[in-house]
Design an enzyme around this catalytic site. Structure first.
Site, short mmCIF file in Angstrom:
data_model
loop_
_atom_site.label_atom_id
_atom_site.label_comp_id
_atom_site.label_asym_id
_atom_site.label_seq_id
_atom_site.Cartn_x
_atom_site.Cartn_y
_atom_site.Cartn_z
CD GLN A 44 -40.89 41.50 -6.62
OE1 GLN A 44 -40.32 42.20 -6.44
NE2 GLN A 44 -41.00 41.05 -5.74
CD GLU A 62 -48.18 36.26 -46.89
OE1 GLU A 62 -50.47 36.57 -46.85
OE2 GLU A 62 -48.44 35.27 -47.42
N GLY A 63 -47.71 42.47 -46.81
CA GLY A 63 -47.75 43.99 -46.56
C GLY A 63 -46.78 44.00 -44.95
NE ARG A 117 -47.57 31.07 -41.07
CZ ARG A 117 -47.09 31.54 -42.32
NH1 ARG A 117 -47.45 31.71 -43.17
NH2 ARG A 117 -46.41 32.90 -41.63
CB SER A 118 -43.60 29.92 -45.30
OG SER A 118 -44.13 30.90 -43.96
#
Ligand SMILES: Cc1cc2nc3c(=O)[nH]c(=O)nc-3n(C[C@H](O)[C@H](O)[C@H](O)COP(=O)(O)OP(=O)(O)OC[C@H]3O[C@@H](n4cnc5c(N)ncnc54)[C@H](O)[C@@H]3O)c2cc1C
Length: 396
Positions: free
Chosen positions: A291, A375-376, A102-103
């Site tokens: 649970q 990217e921040g 994706r990068s």
């Protein structure tokens, strides 16, 4: 017949029925990218990750170009002209395979191509965009420097005039795609403020040594950019913008993709944990029947699908031309932070197997450490929101 029997069945893969928001063309994009990633990335990714490399990156880029994933939401110049929602769905599917893939796509499309598309001259667009959309040329985006990350306004890389030419000097750090790029969009100080330059990577004085020894985004190329008296013609500068607004608007576009992408890494980890919980037995029964495990799975599903819903909401705002940068910060802050938590919880459900590369969860979790920072950083997005909420600037 009871009221509930008329309802659509509960789908563990889509518990909120978010798919109802999608058009057939959106589903087609999603299916195409998902199938590509299943075929070309998933069978190899653990090995690439272990080796710390992305072999065949140029072939991968061309295949991504062929399915329209590069510069996907841009129009003209060979780009697919897809909607923001479709681009987001593609990012989610790619990051469900690996954040490194994706990068590659984000930096190519949302940073390098977007900068040229939005701020470039017609000549720059014609020269670079069609080949970048086809994956024939890989691009990178050089903003961060060794001493200037969150505060890029203080960058030292500079461009000086020499007659009509520009001479660039400086260093950029942590640059995705750097060593495999044919073109670099480099941001530099000039007499008039920060400007962007389109730098062919075969320019004399330009080099891009790869950064090794990373423990995150290992199947992604990350590099230094060294600019040593790089001489460029006047036409290399991006004419459409001066000042930090240029790189920041590119980053906002790329961050939007991360809002979706992070949920892909989270989905992959959730699915691995859910599957494992049904088959792994301890104390005589599947651990999914306890649970405590169900509480984890329920909380993971809630955050995963809230995050996807948030991404959809931002996508529709972007398509309507109503998405503010603060809203992108909201999405990046929430979705990356929650995605890491989902991956870490998935890791606990898998027990010792959770640390193995045979399962994707630890790979996704360590990848997301980079996504949390680039990217921040989380803190920068908190400060963006803090400023928007209070009207008070706490950056310095
Ligand atoms: C794998 C990878 C790929 C990358 N790809 C690219 C790329 O393609 N192009 C590019 O230009 N860059 C890229 N980056 C760089 C990335 O954008 C920077 O790492 C990021 O902006 C943070 O900068 P920094 O690392 O220098 O951290 P710093 O800015 O030094 O921050 C360190 C810490 O201090 C905090 N901090 C800083 N200022 C403040 C403040 N005012 N208040 C509170 N806290 C503060 C930060 O939030 C952070 O927690 C990449 C990074 C990685 C890891």
């Amino acid at each position: 017949m009871s009221a509930s029997s008329k309802l659509p069945p509960f789908d563990p893969a889509d518990p909120l029925g978010i798919d109802d928001l999608l058009e057939p063309e959106d589903l087609a994009v999603r299916d195409t990218v998902r199938a590509w990633a299943a075929d070309r990335v998933l069978p190899h990714i653990a090995e690439w990750y272990e080796q710390g490399e992305l072999p065949g990156v140029h072939e991968l880029a061309q295949e991504l170009g062929a399915i329209g994933a590069l510069g996907m939401s841009l129009s003209g110049y060979g780009c697919a002209g897809a909607s923001a929602v479709q681009y987001g769905l593609a990012c989610l599917e790619l990051e469900a395979a690996d954040s490194g893939i994706r990068s590659l796509v984000s930096v190519q499309g949302s940073l390098a191509m977007y900068a040229i598309h939005r701020f470039g001259s017609e000549e720059q667009k014609q020269r670079w965009l069609p080949r970048m959309a086809a994956g024939e040329v890989i691009g990178c985006f050089g903003l961060t420097e060794p001493d200037h990350g969150s505060d890029p306004a203080a960058m030292r890389t500079h461009a000086k005039r020499d007659g009509d030419d520009w001479i660039l000097n400086g260093r950029k750090m942590w640059i995705t795609n750097g060593s495999v790029a044919g073109v670099a969009v480099v941001w530099a100080q000039t007499e008039d403020g920060i400007r962007g330059f389109v730098v062919p990577t075969d320019s004399r004085g330009f080099s891009a040594p790869e950064i090794k020894h990373k423990w995150s985004l290992r199947a992604s190329v990350t590099s230094e950019l060294v600019l040593d008296d790089v001489r460029l013609p006047a036409t290399a500068a991006l004419p459409g913008v001066t000042g930090l607004r240029g790189p920041l608007s590119c980053l906002s576009h790329a961050r939007y993709g991360i809002v979706w992408g992070a949920m892909g890494a989270a989905r992959s980890s959730f699915e691995a944990a859910l599957d494992y919980s049904r088959t792994r037995e301890q104390f005589g029964r599947p651990i999914g029947g306890f649970q405590l495990t169900q509480a984890k799975l329920a909380d993971m599903a809630v955050e995963l699908h809230k995050g996807i819903l948030l991404a959809h909401h931002l996508g529709r705002r972007m398509d309507a031309g109503r998405l503010r940068p603060e809203q992108v910060s909201f999405g990046k802050l929430n979705n990356v932070r929650e995605a890491i938590e989902i991956c870490r919880t998935a890791r606990t459900i898998l027990g010792a197997n959770g640390i193995s590369l045979e399962y994707p969860v630890m790979r996704h979790a360590t990848n997301l450490e980079s996504v949390l920072t680039y990217e921040g950083t989380v803190e920068m997005h908190q400060l963006v929101l803090g400023k928007a909420l209070t009207g008070l600037d706490a950056f310095r």
